[in-house]
Design an enzyme around this catalytic site. Structure first.
Site, PDB file in Angstrom:
ATOM      1  CG  HIS A  52      34.889  20.004  -7.640  1.00  0.00           C
ATOM      2  ND1 HIS A  52      35.721  19.966  -6.454  1.00  0.00           N
ATOM      3  CD2 HIS A  52      35.440  19.992  -8.729  1.00  0.00           C
ATOM      4  CE1 HIS A  52      36.933  19.681  -7.007  1.00  0.00           C
ATOM      5  NE2 HIS A  52      36.727  19.796  -8.542  1.00  0.00           N
ATOM      6  NE  ARG A  90      38.472  16.317  -6.415  1.00  0.00           N
ATOM      7  CZ  ARG A  90      38.402  16.812  -7.761  1.00  0.00           C
ATOM      8  NH1 ARG A  90      37.728  16.038  -8.966  1.00  0.00           N
ATOM      9  NH2 ARG A  90      39.095  17.713  -8.165  1.00  0.00           N
ATOM     10  N   GLY A 104      38.334  12.300 -10.089  1.00  0.00           N
ATOM     11  CA  GLY A 104      39.401  12.311  -8.708  1.00  0.00           C
ATOM     12  C   GLY A 104      40.174  13.764  -8.680  1.00  0.00           C
ATOM     13  N   PRO A 105      41.064  13.718  -7.916  1.00  0.00           N
ATOM     14  CG  PRO A 105      42.882  13.269  -6.291  1.00  0.00           C
ATOM     15  CD  PRO A 105      41.555  12.841  -6.904  1.00  0.00           C
ATOM     16  CD  GLU A 139      37.037   7.101  -6.225  1.00  0.00           C
ATOM     17  OE1 GLU A 139      38.176   7.120  -5.366  1.00  0.00           O
ATOM     18  OE2 GLU A 139      35.952   6.868  -5.899  1.00  0.00           O
ATOM     19  CE1 TYR A 171      31.182   3.754  -2.997  1.00  0.00           C
ATOM     20  CE2 TYR A 171      29.559   4.790  -1.603  1.00  0.00           C
ATOM     21  CZ  TYR A 171      29.954   3.589  -2.558  1.00  0.00           C
ATOM     22  OH  TYR A 171      28.816   2.524  -2.643  1.00  0.00           O
TER      23      TYR A 171
END
Length: 413
Positions: A188, A250, A270-271, A282, A292
């Site tokens: 990330h 994220r 996304g997760p 997204e 967001y």
């Protein structure tokens, strides 16, 4: 018969939903890839590739020869033998600059990949970190300045920074750090850089595996940043004295502006297990100062405190979206003003047709699913071709002959 095809296709598009992939028409074959440009060598033969979905698009007002009903793109290999090419940027003289995640900036000139990089940066190429984003100054022809984002170690911790280099001859040096101490991690890190139509430099940052940072305006993690080319903060940023342009992200890894409206869009991962959640990648329309939602909400939550995506992958399917670009020019005219974004885990190019106001998706589909493996970046070339890169040597893919590669889509056959 042609009239019936035209009518059927238009009905299909008007009824297509913005969520979840529409069913594509039968696949049309793509012509064989003509060859691979290797460092200092001649092109070598490559096997033909066939897309898993042929374009199914709104009919533009063009001549019959450019109608989507007859449009068949061809994929060509521009360069091969790269190691995790993360970002592409085109110089005004036609040179292609590319970052490799281990820390090298490479150049393709006159169709050949130069064997020696123009710069090798002391990056921490661990996990998803390393040399990532790349952008050339709007005045690159005059000043030779290019911008990079990369991961490094500081006191045993991982950090990210945005720097400016100056190209002199075949060497890029004189590093000037513009933004430092951006939280980093094995995962990330965000990393995308791009100049907007306003002349400002935009950067995406991930939450650095500390999801609560995305909601903290005093942290640069989980944000889209906006800065002047000299590293100062623009006075018209939404939060005075802050680089933050939007927050609650994220792991955003794509940036692109609509060529007509100037609206900014971003892709976001996304997760993948956090809080028991999955998927929910997204596509977002970015608004200055917008929140967001991550980690408070994901996907289309309908919570007025946060901005929902205009498209997301749902709760069972994942794309892992990365770089993105709008098609411009007339070489790929059936796709003009359409949006394409790369997917890593999804292993396809995602093709998106936006509504007239740019706030909705009227049609989308997956192209070339599984044909080239993981795809990292998508860039519109000055020659009117759409370029993309593979990322099969990043530790999560299955490298194949010639990987990693830079490819481009041109009209076929």
């Amino acid at each position: 018969m042609r009239k019936l095809l035209f009518t059927g296709l238009m009905l299909f598009l008007f009824n297509a939903c913005g969520r979840g992939p529409a069913s594509p028409p039968p696949a049309a074959p793509i012509s064989p890839i003509p060859g691979i440009a290797t460092p200092g060598g001649s092109p070598t033969p490559s096997p033909p590739r066939t897309p898993t979905a042929a374009p199914a698009l709104p009919i533009p007002e063009t001549t019959p020869s450019t109608s989507p009903l007859t449009f068949q793109p061809r994929v060509e290999v521009v360069a091969a033998g790269l190691e995790v090419p993360w970002a592409l940027a085109f110089a005004p003289d036609g040179r292609i600059f590319v970052t490799e995640r281990p820390g090298r900036i490479r150049v393709i000139e006159n169709g050949q990949l130069r064997p020696e990089p123009v710069a090798v940066l002391p990056v921490a190429a661990t996990g998803e970190g390393g040399l990532m984003g790349l952008a050339l100054d709007p005045n690159f022809a005059q000043n030779g300045q290019l911008y990079v984002m990369y991961t490094y170690r500081s006191g045993g911790a991982l950090r990210n920074r945005i720097s400016r280099l100056t190209l002199r001859g075949n060497t890029a040096g004189e590093e000037m750090v513009l933004v430092d101490n951006i939280p980093g991690a094995n995962i990330h890190n965000g990393g995308r850089l791009a100049f907007g139509p306003d002349g400002k430099l935009y950067a995406t940052t991930g939450d650095a595996a500390q999801r609560n940072l995305a909601q903290q305006l005093d942290s640069l993690a989980g944000k889209i940043l906006r800065l002047n080319p000299d590293g100062t903060i623009p006075p018209d940023n939404p939060f005075p004295g802050s680089y933050v342009y939007s927050y609650g992200h994220r792991n955003p890894q794509g940036l692109a502006w609509h060529p007509t409206t100037g609206q900014l869009y971003s892709t976001e991962h996304g997760p993948t297990g956090e809080m028991g959640l999955c998927c929910r990648d997204e596509l977002n329309l970015i608004r200055p100062g917008g929140n967001y939602g991550w980690p408070r909400v994901t996907g289309i939550a309908g919570d007025p405190r946060f901005i929902d995506p205009i498209l997301y992958s749902g709760e069972e399917s994942t794309w892992a979206p990365a770089g993105m670009a709008f098609v411009t020019g007339d070489r790929l005219v059936p796709w003009k003003d359409h949006l394409f974004f790369a997917t890593l885990r999804g292993q396809h190019l995602h093709h998106v047709v936006l509504g007239p106001d740019g706030t909705s998706v009227v049609f989308h589909e997956e192209l070339f699913r599984g044909e080239f493996g993981r795809i990292r970046d998508v860039v519109m070339g000055p020659d009117g071709a759409l370029y993309f890169t593979t990322s099969n040597r990043d530790g999560r893919g299955q490298p194949r002959s010639g990987d990693d590669r830079i490819l481009r889509i041109v009209p076929g056959p």
